[in-house]
Scaffold this motif. Structure first.
Motif, PDB file in Angstrom:
ATOM      1  N   PHE A  27     -12.970  -9.100 -10.236  1.00 29.07           N
ATOM      2  CA  PHE A  27     -12.088  -8.767  -9.123  1.00 29.07           C
ATOM      3  C   PHE A  27     -12.318  -7.315  -8.717  1.00 29.07           C
ATOM      4  CE2 PHE A  27      -9.031 -11.904 -11.195  1.00 29.07           C
ATOM      5  CZ  PHE A  27      -9.303 -12.914 -10.278  1.00 29.07           C
ATOM      6  N   GLY A  31     -11.072  -0.350  -6.102  1.00 30.91           N
ATOM      7  CA  GLY A  31     -12.490  -0.048  -6.361  1.00 30.91           C
ATOM      8  C   GLY A  31     -12.738   1.333  -6.935  1.00 30.91           C
ATOM      9  N   THR A  32     -11.693   2.113  -7.211  1.00 30.61           N
ATOM     10  CA  THR A  32     -11.901   3.515  -7.615  1.00 30.61           C
ATOM     11  C   THR A  32     -12.507   3.651  -9.016  1.00 30.61           C
ATOM     12  OG1 THR A  32      -9.644   3.726  -8.448  1.00 30.61           O
ATOM     13  CG2 THR A  32     -10.020   4.398  -6.166  1.00 30.61           C
ATOM     14  N   LEU A  34     -14.069   0.545 -10.662  1.00 29.43           N
ATOM     15  CA  LEU A  34     -15.159  -0.430 -10.765  1.00 29.43           C
ATOM     16  C   LEU A  34     -16.427   0.028 -10.038  1.00 29.43           C
ATOM     17  CD1 LEU A  34     -16.155  -3.116 -11.785  1.00 29.43           C
ATOM     18  CD2 LEU A  34     -15.125  -4.224  -9.792  1.00 29.43           C
ATOM     19  N   SER A 108      -4.802   0.683  -7.207  1.00 24.21           N
ATOM     20  CA  SER A 108      -3.737  -0.323  -7.259  1.00 24.21           C
ATOM     21  C   SER A 108      -3.049  -0.295  -8.625  1.00 24.21           C
ATOM     22  CB  SER A 108      -4.323  -1.704  -7.008  1.00 24.21           C
ATOM     23  OG  SER A 108      -5.155  -2.079  -8.098  1.00 24.21           O
ATOM     24  N   ASP A 164      -2.333   7.425 -17.087  1.00 22.15           N
ATOM     25  CA  ASP A 164      -1.028   8.081 -17.221  1.00 22.15           C
ATOM     26  C   ASP A 164       0.091   7.075 -16.966  1.00 22.15           C
ATOM     27  OD1 ASP A 164      -1.597  11.026 -17.579  1.00 22.15           O
ATOM     28  OD2 ASP A 164      -2.837  10.590 -15.837  1.00 22.15           O
TER      29      ASP A 164
HETATM   30  C1  LIG Z   1     -12.132  11.119 -10.412  1.00 19.39           C
HETATM   31  C2  LIG Z   1     -11.036  10.235 -10.938  1.00 19.39           C
HETATM   32  C3  LIG Z   1      -9.953  10.811 -11.627  1.00 19.39           C
HETATM   33  C4  LIG Z   1      -8.942  10.004 -12.124  1.00 19.39           C
HETATM   34  N1  LIG Z   1      -7.913  10.579 -12.817  1.00 19.39           N
HETATM   35  C5  LIG Z   1      -6.947   9.778 -13.358  1.00 19.39           C
HETATM   36  C6  LIG Z   1      -5.894  10.327 -14.151  1.00 19.39           C
HETATM   37  O1  LIG Z   1      -5.827  11.537 -14.366  1.00 19.39           O
HETATM   38  N2  LIG Z   1      -4.959   9.463 -14.644  1.00 19.39           N
HETATM   39  C7  LIG Z   1      -5.007   8.125 -14.408  1.00 19.39           C
HETATM   40  O2  LIG Z   1      -4.131   7.397 -14.869  1.00 19.39           O
HETATM   41  N3  LIG Z   1      -5.998   7.583 -13.690  1.00 19.39           N
HETATM   42  C8  LIG Z   1      -6.952   8.375 -13.176  1.00 19.39           C
HETATM   43  N4  LIG Z   1      -7.963   7.817 -12.449  1.00 19.39           N
HETATM   44  C9  LIG Z   1      -8.109   6.375 -12.467  1.00 19.39           C
HETATM   45  C10 LIG Z   1      -7.513   5.651 -11.318  1.00 19.39           C
HETATM   46  O3  LIG Z   1      -6.129   5.719 -11.437  1.00 19.39           O
HETATM   47  C11 LIG Z   1      -8.023   4.230 -11.462  1.00 19.39           C
HETATM   48  O4  LIG Z   1      -9.393   4.262 -11.113  1.00 19.39           O
HETATM   49  C12 LIG Z   1      -7.286   3.270 -10.590  1.00 19.39           C
HETATM   50  O5  LIG Z   1      -5.941   3.180 -10.983  1.00 19.39           O
HETATM   51  C13 LIG Z   1      -7.911   1.888 -10.656  1.00 19.39           C
HETATM   52  O6  LIG Z   1      -7.304   1.072  -9.666  1.00 19.39           O
HETATM   53  P1  LIG Z   1      -8.201   0.292  -8.610  1.00 19.39           P
HETATM   54  O7  LIG Z   1      -7.296  -0.562  -7.809  1.00 19.39           O
HETATM   55  O8  LIG Z   1      -9.076   1.233  -7.831  1.00 19.39           O
HETATM   56  O9  LIG Z   1      -9.087  -0.591  -9.602  1.00 19.39           O
HETATM   57  P2  LIG Z   1     -10.540  -1.209  -9.411  1.00 19.39           P
HETATM   58  O10 LIG Z   1     -11.561  -0.154  -9.584  1.00 19.39           O
HETATM   59  O11 LIG Z   1     -10.586  -2.052  -8.177  1.00 19.39           O
HETATM   60  O12 LIG Z   1     -10.541  -2.198 -10.657  1.00 19.39           O
HETATM   61  C14 LIG Z   1     -10.500  -1.708 -11.975  1.00 19.39           C
HETATM   62  C15 LIG Z   1     -10.602  -2.912 -12.929  1.00 19.39           C
HETATM   63  O13 LIG Z   1      -9.432  -3.714 -12.840  1.00 19.39           O
HETATM   64  C16 LIG Z   1      -9.748  -5.052 -12.465  1.00 19.39           C
HETATM   65  N5  LIG Z   1      -8.643  -5.482 -11.604  1.00 19.39           N
HETATM   66  C17 LIG Z   1      -8.138  -4.779 -10.553  1.00 19.39           C
HETATM   67  N6  LIG Z   1      -7.035  -5.402 -10.089  1.00 19.39           N
HETATM   68  C18 LIG Z   1      -6.854  -6.507 -10.860  1.00 19.39           C
HETATM   69  C19 LIG Z   1      -5.869  -7.551 -10.896  1.00 19.39           C
HETATM   70  N7  LIG Z   1      -4.836  -7.577 -10.039  1.00 19.39           N
HETATM   71  N8  LIG Z   1      -5.985  -8.523 -11.820  1.00 19.39           N
HETATM   72  C20 LIG Z   1      -7.025  -8.508 -12.709  1.00 19.39           C
HETATM   73  N9  LIG Z   1      -7.982  -7.548 -12.727  1.00 19.39           N
HETATM   74  C21 LIG Z   1      -7.878  -6.562 -11.820  1.00 19.39           C
HETATM   75  C22 LIG Z   1     -11.118  -4.986 -11.799  1.00 19.39           C
HETATM   76  O14 LIG Z   1     -11.832  -6.204 -11.955  1.00 19.39           O
HETATM   77  C23 LIG Z   1     -11.759  -3.848 -12.579  1.00 19.39           C
HETATM   78  O15 LIG Z   1     -12.287  -4.343 -13.785  1.00 19.39           O
HETATM   79  C24 LIG Z   1      -8.980   8.601 -11.921  1.00 19.39           C
HETATM   80  C25 LIG Z   1     -10.058   8.026 -11.205  1.00 19.39           C
HETATM   81  C26 LIG Z   1     -11.077   8.828 -10.721  1.00 19.39           C
HETATM   82  C27 LIG Z   1     -12.210   8.192  -9.972  1.00 19.39           C
END
Ligand SMILES: Cc1cc2nc3c(=O)[nH]c(=O)nc-3n(C[C@H](O)[C@H](O)[C@H](O)COP(=O)(O)OP(=O)(O)OC[C@H]3O[C@@H](n4cnc5c(N)ncnc54)[C@H](O)[C@@H]3O)c2cc1C
Ligand code: SF4
Length: 338
Positions: A27, A31-32, A34, A108, A164
């Motif tokens: 999924f 995308g931040t 993955l 997300s 966090d």
């Molecule tokens: C430079 C940088 C700094 C960051 N600093 C922090 C920080 O200080 N603290 C912190 O907590 N986070 C930090 N993050 C992380 C950021 O919070 C996460 O990347 C973000 O929360 C992931 O959410 P997303 O929707 O983009 O996930 P995605 O990248 O889309 O997915 C991440 C994973 O979850 C799976 N997935 C997503 N949604 C679902 C669902 N509904 N059901 C099942 N599987 C799912 C995907 O298949 C994938 O494996 C940082 C990220 C970056 C790039």
């Protein structure tokens, strides 16, 4: 980056059908995480199933007076939601301590739970890593391990969970709702993330055919006496060396209920019921908090570069509990800075 196919899921049932039909699929929500992993060749899904348009973006009251947060609610919308600010400020301040505003706009709720470790060796495909390639070894145990775990480690992996938000969710005793081919189920937050053991490649108890649909918060938000204290190398845009989520209920000068969870120290948010029981019924004093820190870190073990985390965690626990007891949460400082 490898070639991959891309489809959109039309609804939750379609998402489950698609993921169950293709073991090489993943999924994608914000995308931040993955996409970064794909660009580094760490994740190699042959098929991306875009779930970003599913109707899982609501924050609703539950029948017991808690809140249900859809898995696609962006981190920033969640942190600034009026119900979160008023009733669960611990969760809001933990979210705002993470990443950057731009990332939080994309990230997300469900994706935050499943973001992968920030161990440098996990990202470096030239080095052995049991989490990336099971059985290849752990480069961190005898390597540069300043960011690594001090609790719940195994001889196969000493990585930490980077979130966090999850530390606050652990303290608040949230539940994670998932749906798969076997139907829907609800997972207690304490059972959601795993310790590495001898299978560090598996981060959570979500099954490969399941989608996270929501997180449920119980009614109690500890809005009066809480804190999320994050200690990191710089004040913004850095992962936790140690973080502390605290919720206290104080009545008649005594602690009536206590929640305490640590981030940056283990493969999952670290909670110890014995410590919370020890705090319950005690006065909110420096001696009580020192004792709690000692108990919480009794089994902590460093691996060289990260030895400093044990003392850092001890001091952070005492400071976090003190701030919460005084009603002076760190989050107020954080909000001014951001
Ligand atoms: C430079 C940088 C700094 C960051 N600093 C922090 C920080 O200080 N603290 C912190 O907590 N986070 C930090 N993050 C992380 C950021 O919070 C996460 O990347 C973000 O929360 C992931 O959410 P997303 O929707 O983009 O996930 P995605 O990248 O889309 O997915 C991440 C994973 O979850 C799976 N997935 C997503 N949604 C679902 C669902 N509904 N059901 C099942 N599987 C799912 C995907 O298949 C994938 O494996 C940082 C990220 C970056 C790039
Ligand atoms: S600590 Fe875990 S993620 Fe890091 S190199 Fe070792 S096995 Fe890989």
């Amino acid at each position: 980056m490898i070639n991959f196919s891309y489809t959109r899921a039309h609804d939750v049932a379609d998402a489950v059908r698609q993921i169950a039909a293709d073991p090489a699929a993943k999924f994608i929500a914000g995308g931040t995480n993955l996409i970064d992993l794909m660009k580094e060749n760490v994740a190699r899904p042959l098929h991306l199933i875009d779930i970003a348009h599913l109707p899982l973006d609501k924050i609703e009251e539950t029948s017991d007076g808690g809140l249900r947060i859809g898995a696609l609610v962006p981190n920033s919308d969640l942190a600034y939601h009026p119900e979160i600010e008023a009733r669960y400020p611990l969760l809001g301040s933990a979210i705002l301590a993470g990443a950057s505003q731009q990332l939080r706009n994309m990230a997300s709720t469900g994706g935050n739970l499943l973001q992968r470790t920030r161990c440098f060796y996990f990202y470096d495909t030239a080095t052995p890593c049991n989490k990336r390639v099971p059985g290849s070894g752990c480069s961190a145990i005898d390597g540069i391990n300043r960011m690594h775990a001090i609790l719940g480690t195994s001889e196969h992996c000493i990585a930490t969970h980077p979130s966090d938000m999850c530390v606050a969710l652990a303290a608040l005793e949230a539940r994670v709702l998932v749906t798969g081919t076997g139907g829907a189920r609800s997972i207690a937050f304490a059972d959601f993330h795993r310790l590495p053991g001898d299978t560090p490649e598996i981060d959570s108890t979500v099954r490969p055919d399941e989608i996270i649909t929501a997180i449920e918060l119980p009614p109690k938000g500890f809005a009066g006496n809480y804190t999320y204290l994050k200690i990191r190398d710089r004040l913004s845009y850095a992962f936790a060396l140690v973080s502390v989520a605290v919720g206290l209920e104080i009545d008649g000068g005594m602690i009536k209920e206590a929640r305490l969870a640590l981030g940056g120290v283990a493969h999952k948010p670290w909670r110890d019921r014995d410590v919370e029981a020890q705090l319950t019924g005690a006065p909110p004093t420096s001696e009580t908090f020192q004792r709690a820190a000692e108990t919480m870190l009794h089994d902590a073990r460093g691996f060289g570069h990260n030895d400093f985390k044990i003392e850092l965690a001890r001091r952070s626990i005492v400071r976090g509990l003190t701030q919460a007891a005084r009603g002076t949460p760190q989050s107020q400082i954080d909000k001014r800075i951001k």
